[in-house]
Write an enzyme that holds these catalytic residues in place. Structure first.
Site, mmCIF file in Angstrom:
data_model
loop_
_atom_site.group_PDB
_atom_site.id
_atom_site.type_symbol
_atom_site.label_atom_id
_atom_site.label_comp_id
_atom_site.label_asym_id
_atom_site.label_seq_id
_atom_site.Cartn_x
_atom_site.Cartn_y
_atom_site.Cartn_z
ATOM 1 N N LYS A 1 -5.444 -6.641 1.251
ATOM 2 C CA LYS A 1 -5.165 -6.263 2.638
ATOM 3 C C LYS A 1 -4.035 -7.144 3.164
ATOM 4 C CE LYS A 1 -5.979 -4.581 6.849
ATOM 5 N NZ LYS A 1 -5.846 -3.150 7.229
ATOM 6 N N ASN B 1 -12.118 -6.515 3.390
ATOM 7 C CA ASN B 1 -13.335 -7.037 3.995
ATOM 8 C C ASN B 1 -13.288 -8.558 4.047
ATOM 9 O OD1 ASN B 1 -16.345 -7.262 4.674
ATOM 10 N ND2 ASN B 1 -16.072 -5.047 4.451
ATOM 11 N N ASP C 1 -7.246 -3.050 11.325
ATOM 12 C CA ASP C 1 -8.225 -2.157 10.690
ATOM 13 C C ASP C 1 -8.385 -0.861 11.475
ATOM 14 O OD1 ASP C 1 -8.934 -3.999 8.632
ATOM 15 O OD2 ASP C 1 -10.200 -5.084 10.048
ATOM 16 N N TRP D 1 0.844 -1.194 0.000
ATOM 17 C CA TRP D 1 0.000 0.000 0.000
ATOM 18 C C TRP D 1 0.881 1.245 0.000
ATOM 19 C CZ3 TRP D 1 -5.577 0.075 1.642
ATOM 20 C CH2 TRP D 1 -6.155 -1.202 1.566
ATOM 21 N N ASP E 1 -11.269 7.539 3.969
ATOM 22 C CA ASP E 1 -12.015 6.851 5.020
ATOM 23 C C ASP E 1 -12.965 7.791 5.760
ATOM 24 O OD1 ASP E 1 -12.732 4.512 6.369
ATOM 25 O OD2 ASP E 1 -11.328 4.882 8.001
ATOM 26 N N ASP F 1 -12.402 1.927 -0.951
ATOM 27 C CA ASP F 1 -13.537 2.573 -0.274
ATOM 28 C C ASP F 1 -13.919 3.935 -0.852
ATOM 29 O OD1 ASP F 1 -13.469 0.389 1.402
ATOM 30 O OD2 ASP F 1 -12.640 1.459 3.116
ATOM 31 N N TRP G 1 -22.576 -3.604 0.281
ATOM 32 C CA TRP G 1 -22.429 -2.188 0.586
ATOM 33 C C TRP G 1 -23.294 -1.319 -0.325
ATOM 34 C CZ3 TRP G 1 -16.867 0.168 1.491
ATOM 35 C CH2 TRP G 1 -16.997 1.435 2.094
ATOM 36 N N TRP H 1 -16.702 -5.252 10.541
ATOM 37 C CA TRP H 1 -15.612 -5.153 9.573
ATOM 38 C C TRP H 1 -14.286 -4.765 10.224
ATOM 39 C CZ3 TRP H 1 -13.054 -0.572 9.521
ATOM 40 C CH2 TRP H 1 -13.721 0.537 10.085
#
Length: 320
Positions: free
Chosen positions: A288, A219, A294, A72, A109, A147, A192, A263
């Site tokens: 992830k 997720n 998280d 990331w 986020d 997201d 979602w 989550w």
């Protein structure tokens, strides 16, 4: 150095092609230009294993840190062009396909556990342009802004179009500058956003110009449910806009499926299928990083988002 020379040649050819044609999804297939997925030698789990030798480290090494997953990149990455170039160069030399995540959208986020991101739309445009420059002609897989599209509704009304414009700009950068990269716009998860609504959003941010979409990032939804959702989104794109798109699924922590709607570090989750092609999607990927928190929540109430926890890692290995 052989691979580096090869990709420089590919970059030159790609730049000539870009002069003659408008930006479009890359023709270069990164899977054909590499031999398997790249294992990040400096992932959080790998660094922890190196610094904490012993039986726990051996378990984490065998199950997690030696498996291919994503790196990331965000506002912690420093000079992002240099960081991305260095990472994709190392993978190129190894003849492996790197998986990267761009995670620096302003208002990331919506101010939650992973809040942050670029300080302004202008700063983000520079950042994501440099990200794409860092890849250049080297083979890569990129997931664009987890997201960000699903969370549009949590932004102030006046900022929503800006978010869409920035994501479209990101797609354009990869289409124009990274001809051997398959880029996937994040499309949320299976429970979602309704598939038809997500199709509208994806089209609005230029998913047509890149490879496809990513589902279930960070997720726990099952691979089967995620695949059904991906197919529904692609079908909606076909019926509304006249094209379909492939998708990838994050399987890093979905081995036991979800724990209801929880989550944030829920208990009893398990590692899923390791990175591979096929499996119900174009690729199943560990997006992830397993063991990375998280946020300060669930079974890791004192572990910051993105920080590695050996306890979380062991629980994912055992499914407890």
């Amino acid at each position: 150095m052989i691979m580096r020379i090869k990709t420089l040649g590919l970059l030159a050819a790609s730049l000539l092609a870009l002069v003659a044609t408008p930006a479009q999804a890359a023709d270069g297939n990164p899977l054909e230009k590499t031999n398997g997925f790249y294992v990040d030698p400096n992932s959080n789990p790998a660094v922890w294993v190196k610094d904490h030798p012993g039986s726990t480290a051996d378990k984490i090494k065998a199950a997690i840190s030696t498996k291919a997953g994503a790196r990331w990149f965000g506002n912690w990455s420093g000079d992002v062009k240099k960081a991305v170039d260095g990472y994709t160069y190392a993978a190129d030399v190894a003849d492996k396909l790197p998986i990267l995540v761009a995670y620096n959208i302003p208002g990331r986020d919506c101010g939650g556990h992973s809040g942050g991101g670029a300080g302004s739309p202008e700063a983000y445009r520079t950042w994501i342009s440099n990200f794409a420059d860092g890849i250049g002609g080297k083979p890569a897989v990129v997931v664009i802004e987890p997201d960000a599209l699903a969370q549009v509704d949590c932004l102030p009304t006046g900022e929503r179009q800006t978010r869409l414009d920035l994501l479209k700009y990101a797609a354009e950068q990869f289409a124009a500058k990274a001809p051997n990269t398959w880029a996937y716009m994040d499309g949320g998860n299976s429970t979602w956003i309704p598939a038809a609504t997500m199709a509208d959003r994806l089209d609005a941010v230029g998913v047509k110009s890149i490879r496809g979409l990513a589902i279930n990032v960070s997720n726990y939804k099952t691979t089967a449910d995620s695949a059904n959702y991906g197919k529904a989104v692609s079908a909606a794109l076909s019926s509304k806009y006249g094209y379909t798109k492939p998708f990838v699924i994050d399987t890093s922590r979905n081995g036991n499926g979800p724990l209801g709607s929880e989550w944030c570090n829920p208990a009893g989750r398990k590692l899923g299928t390791t990175s591979q092609t096929g499996g119900g999607a174009e690729m199943l990927l560990w997006v992830k990083v397993p063991g990375d928190s998280d946020g300060k929540c669930g079974i890791a109430p004192n572990v910051e988002a993105g920080q590695f926890s050996p306890d979380l890692a062991l629980r994912l290995i055992s499914g407890t």
